[in-house]
Design a protein around this motif. Structure first.
Motif, PDB file in Angstrom:
ATOM      1  N   HIS A 299     -10.153   1.174  -0.652  1.00  0.00           N
ATOM      2  CA  HIS A 299     -10.002   2.523  -0.098  1.00  0.00           C
ATOM      3  C   HIS A 299     -10.976   3.431  -0.840  1.00  0.00           C
ATOM      4  CE1 HIS A 299      -8.339   6.381   1.095  1.00  0.00           C
ATOM      5  NE2 HIS A 299      -7.565   5.752   1.955  1.00  0.00           N
TER       6      HIS A 299
ATOM      7  N   ARG B 100      -6.182  10.089   5.513  1.00  0.00           N
ATOM      8  CA  ARG B 100      -7.062   9.261   4.668  1.00  0.00           C
ATOM      9  C   ARG B 100      -7.286   9.913   3.301  1.00  0.00           C
ATOM     10  NH1 ARG B 100      -7.739   4.091   5.264  1.00  0.00           N
ATOM     11  NH2 ARG B 100      -9.928   4.093   4.649  1.00  0.00           N
TER      12      ARG B 100
ATOM     13  N   GLN C  90      -4.360  -5.353   0.004  1.00  0.00           N
ATOM     14  CA  GLN C  90      -4.479  -4.414   1.112  1.00  0.00           C
ATOM     15  C   GLN C  90      -5.216  -3.171   0.632  1.00  0.00           C
ATOM     16  OE1 GLN C  90      -1.165  -5.921   1.201  1.00  0.00           O
ATOM     17  NE2 GLN C  90      -1.661  -7.037   3.067  1.00  0.00           N
TER      18      GLN C  90
ATOM     19  N   LYS D 266      -0.615   4.339   0.627  1.00  0.00           N
ATOM     20  CA  LYS D 266      -1.461   5.384   1.223  1.00  0.00           C
ATOM     21  C   LYS D 266      -0.869   5.974   2.505  1.00  0.00           C
ATOM     22  CE  LYS D 266      -5.271   5.351  -1.494  1.00  0.00           C
ATOM     23  NZ  LYS D 266      -4.661   4.793  -2.693  1.00  0.00           N
ATOM     24  N   PHE D 267      -0.135   5.215   3.241  1.00  0.00           N
ATOM     25  CA  PHE D 267       0.508   5.684   4.481  1.00  0.00           C
ATOM     26  C   PHE D 267      -0.454   6.353   5.452  1.00  0.00           C
ATOM     27  CE2 PHE D 267       4.826   4.467   3.828  1.00  0.00           C
ATOM     28  CZ  PHE D 267       4.938   4.328   2.443  1.00  0.00           C
ATOM     29  N   CYS D 268      -1.563   5.681   5.748  1.00  0.00           N
ATOM     30  CA  CYS D 268      -2.424   6.182   6.817  1.00  0.00           C
ATOM     31  C   CYS D 268      -1.565   6.209   8.086  1.00  0.00           C
ATOM     32  CB  CYS D 268      -3.637   5.288   6.991  1.00  0.00           C
ATOM     33  SG  CYS D 268      -4.630   5.176   5.494  1.00  0.00           S
TER      34      CYS D 268
ATOM     35  N   CYS E 104       0.822  -1.202   0.000  1.00  0.00           N
ATOM     36  CA  CYS E 104       0.000   0.000   0.000  1.00  0.00           C
ATOM     37  C   CYS E 104       0.863   1.261   0.000  1.00  0.00           C
ATOM     38  CB  CYS E 104      -0.891   0.020   1.245  1.00  0.00           C
ATOM     39  SG  CYS E 104      -2.055   1.381   1.203  1.00  0.00           S
TER      40      CYS E 104
ATOM     41  N   PHE F 240      -1.839   5.575  11.094  1.00  0.00           N
ATOM     42  CA  PHE F 240      -1.965   4.560  12.151  1.00  0.00           C
ATOM     43  C   PHE F 240      -1.531   3.177  11.677  1.00  0.00           C
ATOM     44  CE2 PHE F 240      -5.925   5.075   9.784  1.00  0.00           C
ATOM     45  CZ  PHE F 240      -6.130   3.794   9.312  1.00  0.00           C
ATOM     46  N   CYS F 241      -1.146   3.052  10.406  1.00  0.00           N
ATOM     47  CA  CYS F 241      -1.054   1.721   9.809  1.00  0.00           C
ATOM     48  C   CYS F 241       0.379   1.265   9.512  1.00  0.00           C
ATOM     49  CB  CYS F 241      -1.844   1.716   8.497  1.00  0.00           C
ATOM     50  SG  CYS F 241      -1.913   0.091   7.733  1.00  0.00           S
TER      51      CYS F 241
ATOM     52  N   VAL G 273       1.013  -1.418   7.463  1.00  0.00           N
ATOM     53  CA  VAL G 273       1.046  -2.189   6.212  1.00  0.00           C
ATOM     54  C   VAL G 273       2.067  -1.667   5.197  1.00  0.00           C
ATOM     55  CG1 VAL G 273      -0.292  -2.869   4.195  1.00  0.00           C
ATOM     56  CG2 VAL G 273      -1.257  -3.167   6.479  1.00  0.00           C
ATOM     57  N   PRO G 274       2.141  -0.356   4.937  1.00  0.00           N
ATOM     58  CA  PRO G 274       3.137   0.094   3.949  1.00  0.00           C
ATOM     59  C   PRO G 274       4.568  -0.292   4.329  1.00  0.00           C
ATOM     60  CG  PRO G 274       1.536   1.815   4.375  1.00  0.00           C
ATOM     61  CD  PRO G 274       1.294   0.756   5.405  1.00  0.00           C
TER      62      PRO G 274
END
Ligand code: SF4
Length: 451
Positions: free
Chosen positions: A245, A284, A206, A164-166, A162, A168-169, A171-172
């Motif tokens: 997303h 977001r 993701q 997006k680099f939210c 991903c 809180f996340c 995953v990236p």
């Protein structure tokens, strides 16, 4: 020589898919899956890093396995322990340092190297750590066998990572940049799964609706174009996709929900919060009103669509007013089901460094209020199906004699008294009872999708 393999899977559907592929990968080496770690020659913990305490849970699990390993060593037998998944990617070196009982640590992008890692250990090379993002495409090196596939519904990863680099996340950082598999590779795997009896495919990523895999025309195909291609496969009856997303819900994907009968009327579209201030702090990239307008366009295309979402309460800096905005959004949108969590500080993510952490008891209080509302909405959705006749894909036997369990188009489990010959097939069911998370009904006489 048969060797026993135990895989414990934590977290998301993508980990479920990866565990199945690891089992396919190790089958040619003689590894056959077993249901318990006792007696295993190889144990793999396929981990999830989404929640706090995720890593600590893994260390206590490793402690239990270490004792099993010592007991086996006392009988002259060997047991290898491997840690894979997102905790392995995020904390590989730390696991090697803290857990001497672990033989291998492998990230989600490198598990196709497991056979070679086992060979290196058997040659006496000692413990192995593989958490690079390898240049070679993992999927090109995975076997084409589907021996691990059980039942008529399967997951199929089409996109990973991903961008997006939210805030809180993780995953990236644990899954890397967005990568979309080529269309031909996905179509070939889908055809193999259909030949193996699969009737429903859930396309995974993701950030799956950011899919942009290369087609045979050399173009970047959208998820909608991929779905249209897969929908043409004879024998494949149903398609789903997750997780999406809001910023990547393209017009052609919304149109696909209107036009493609095999695309199920179910959409998992996380919004996380209803306050624009919190959405901005989460990075977001959209407002609550953007989301409202998007849902309105999707529902115009497919009015009976069942919507699912993800919510985080207690994000750093979230005020009572912000939380009320989340409740208002939920009330307006209405969810068939949704997942909701307390904000969890993840190492290395921007939000974890915020000084405005919300007290735990405040988070718990907000989560209770939100989950009450979501439970009421889920109940209302289930009850709205009473008296309707729905096509159900039967997946496996139920707990009761003569009972089968299947899935409605809206993804709810449906319990029905039915002959086992219906397993793997779709039949019309009249819905007669709504339970907390599932439905029950009776066969409505006609059968569809004759084999
Ligand atoms: S879009 Fe999803 S996977 Fe990507 S950073 Fe945000 S929460 Fe994580």
């Amino acid at each position: 020589m048969t060797r026993k393999l135990f895989i414990k899977t934590y977290g998301c559907q993508m980990n479920v898919y990866d565990s199945a592929r690891m089992a396919d990968l190790l089958a040619p080496m003689g590894y056959a899956p077993i249901d318990e770690p006792e007696g295993a020659d190889l144990v793999i913990l396929n981990t999830c890093h989404i929640r706090e305490k995720a890593a600590e849970k893994i260390y206590s699990e490793i402690g239990r396995l270490r004792r099993l390993k010592e007991e086996r060593a006392a009988t002259g037998a060997k047991m290898l322990i491997a840690i894979s998944g997102c905790v392995a990617q995020a904390e590989g070196e730390e696991i090697i340092r803290r857990a001497p009982a672990v033989d291998m640590v492998v990230g989600p992008q490198a598990y196709h190297r497991l056979p070679e890692m086992i060979a290196r250990i058997e040659r006496g090379a000692g413990r192995v750590l593989e958490t690079d993002f390898p240049p070679e495409d993992k999927f090109d090196r995975l076997p084409t066998g589907t021996s691990s596939q059980k039942g008529p519904a399967a997951f199929l990863t089409v996109q990973e990572g991903c961008d997006k680099f939210c805030t809180f996340c993780v995953v990236p950082y644990t899954r890397g940049a967005e990568f979309s598999r080529p269309v031909a590779q996905i179509e070939a795997e889908a055809r193999r799964l259909v030949e193996a009896g699969v009737r429903e495919l859930s396309l995974l990523g993701q950030n799956v609706n950011a899919y942009h895999g290369e087609g045979e025309d050399g173009e970047a195909w959208s998820l909608a174009r991929l779905i249209r291609r897969l929908a043409a496969i004879e024998g494949l009856e149903r398609l789903r996709y997750m997780t999406s997303h809001p910023r990547d819900m393209a017009d052609d994907l919304i149109a696909a929900h209107r036009d493609i009968e095999k695309l199920m009327p179910y959409l998992h579209l996380p919004v996380q919060a209803g306050s624009n201030r919190v959405l901005a702090a989460m990075n977001r990239g959209h407002t609550a009103d953007d989301y409202r307008r998007l849902i309105a366009r999707i529902r115009e295309a497919r009015p009976d669509l069942a919507l699912s979402g993800d919510f985080i309460v207690g994000f750093p800096g979230e005020t009572d007013k912000d939380f009320e905005a989340t409740l208002r959004l939920v009330e307006e949108i209405g969810y068939a089901q949704a997942y909701s969590f307390k904000y969890s500080r993840r190492p290395g993510t921007p939000a974890a460094a915020s000084a405005a952490q919300v007290p735990e008891e405040e988070k718990s209080a907000r989560l209770t209020v939100l989950q009450d509302l979501l439970a009421r909405q889920q109940r209302a959705f289930l009850e709205s199906l009473l008296g309707r006749t729905l096509p159900v894909l039967f997946e496996h036997a139920g707990r009761h004699e003569g009972q089968l369990v299947g899935r409605s188009p809206y993804l709810q489990p449906v319990h029905v008294s039915a002959p086992s010959a219906l397993c793997g097939r779709i039949a019309q069911v009249r819905i007669e009872r709504a339970d907390t998370n599932s439905l029950a009904g009776t066969l409505a006489g006609e059968r569809v999708a004759a084999e």
